[in-house]
Scaffold this active site. Structure first.
Site, PDB file in Angstrom:
ATOM      1  N   VAL A  11       1.678  25.749  20.107  1.00 31.34           N
ATOM      2  CA  VAL A  11       3.051  26.213  20.443  1.00 31.34           C
ATOM      3  C   VAL A  11       2.815  27.958  20.619  1.00 31.34           C
ATOM      4  O   VAL A  11       2.007  28.383  20.079  1.00 31.34           O
ATOM      5  CB  VAL A  11       4.080  26.048  19.350  1.00 31.34           C
ATOM      6  CG1 VAL A  11       4.233  24.515  19.176  1.00 31.34           C
ATOM      7  CG2 VAL A  11       3.601  26.286  18.081  1.00 31.34           C
ATOM      8  N   SER A  12       3.740  28.219  21.350  1.00 31.35           N
ATOM      9  CA  SER A  12       3.597  29.915  21.845  1.00 31.35           C
ATOM     10  C   SER A  12       4.380  30.852  20.914  1.00 31.35           C
ATOM     11  O   SER A  12       4.025  32.156  20.771  1.00 31.35           O
ATOM     12  CB  SER A  12       4.379  30.008  22.993  1.00 31.35           C
ATOM     13  OG  SER A  12       3.505  29.259  24.232  1.00 31.35           O
ATOM     14  N   THR A  13       5.191  30.148  19.989  1.00 29.29           N
ATOM     15  CA  THR A  13       5.851  31.199  18.886  1.00 29.29           C
ATOM     16  C   THR A  13       6.026  30.690  17.421  1.00 29.29           C
ATOM     17  O   THR A  13       5.841  29.542  17.604  1.00 29.29           O
ATOM     18  CB  THR A  13       7.411  31.425  19.352  1.00 29.29           C
ATOM     19  OG1 THR A  13       8.138  30.261  19.149  1.00 29.29           O
ATOM     20  CG2 THR A  13       7.349  32.076  21.050  1.00 29.29           C
ATOM     21  N   TYR A  38       0.151  30.349  18.919  1.00 31.41           N
ATOM     22  CA  TYR A  38      -0.180  31.421  19.539  1.00 31.41           C
ATOM     23  C   TYR A  38       1.059  32.337  20.016  1.00 31.41           C
ATOM     24  O   TYR A  38       2.055  31.854  20.541  1.00 31.41           O
ATOM     25  CB  TYR A  38      -0.730  31.057  21.051  1.00 31.41           C
ATOM     26  CG  TYR A  38      -1.207  32.004  22.051  1.00 31.41           C
ATOM     27  CD1 TYR A  38      -2.102  32.814  21.685  1.00 31.41           C
ATOM     28  CD2 TYR A  38      -0.757  32.207  23.169  1.00 31.41           C
ATOM     29  CE1 TYR A  38      -2.478  33.817  22.753  1.00 31.41           C
ATOM     30  CE2 TYR A  38      -0.707  32.959  24.087  1.00 31.41           C
ATOM     31  CZ  TYR A  38      -1.840  33.987  24.015  1.00 31.41           C
ATOM     32  OH  TYR A  38      -1.848  34.910  24.671  1.00 31.41           O
TER      33      TYR A  38
END
Length: 199
Positions: A11-13, A38
């Site tokens: 996941v990005s956040t 990430y």
């Protein structure tokens, strides 16, 4: 040797969760799932590095989408090629299976075309950014010290390309983690692409 089916979720956040990805990976047959968060403040993927160390010939890696596996097209192409070299099968749930089959090679060909275009954009932006930093930041230095020298990585590359040693064999022989070998070989492949594309 028992062949494993791994899953990888990212996941990005920090606010996002993996629930949907993990459900999809389990339904697709993943028996062990690695997860990374990430964010814009870090590019580290420690669980991905652990996963790369575990992958063996005949194993399968499943991701829900290609952008969960790589940050850009070049990175994806390099990872796919390296997995093919190791005999690892990659399944991307919204694309299909990427291996040494005709359909897998077709996907790699499409990736190559996009990667070359993306490489030109990245090189141009990087050069502009470095030029600005050198002119405006007195503390600027290009890159960070590497744990392994260029000579060590070149020797590892020779073992792989000329002696046909696998990543696992190189790791055992030289004491370099498979994750580092993947990363440094990926950089070498990108450098080779850059050299071939120059007039």
């Amino acid at each position: 040797m028992l062949q494993m089916i791994y899953g990888y979720a990212r996941v990005s956040t920090a606010q996002q969760d993996y629930a949907t990805q993990i459900d999809d990976l389990k339904r697709a047959g993943a028996s062990k799932i690695f997860k990374d968060k990430y964010t814009g403040t870090t590019a580290n993927r420690p669980e991905f590095d652990k996963l790369m160390d575990k992958l063996q010939n005949g194993d399968t890696l499943i991701v829900t989408k290609l952008d969960r596996l790589a940050r850009n097209t070049q990175d994806a192409l390099s990872i796919v090629k390296q997995m093919n070299d190791e005999g690892v099968i990659l399944r991307v749930l919204n694309i299909g299976t990427i291996d040494n089959s005709p359909s897998g090679r077709l996907i790699c060909t499409v990736f190559s075309a996009f990667a070359e275009f993306e490489r030109d954009l990245i090189v141009s932006r990087t050069q502009e950014g470095k030029a600005w930093a050198k002119a405006n930041n007195p503390n600027f230095h290009d890159g960070m010290p590497r744990k392994y020298t260029k000579e060590q990585i070149d020797f590892a590359w020779k073992l792989h390309t000329q002696n046909h040693m696998s990543y696992s064999e190189i790791s055992k022989k030289l004491g370099i983690s498979k994750a580092t070998i993947y990363r440094r070989f990926r950089e070498l492949r990108i450098q080779n692409i850059n050299k071939k594309s120059r007039p």
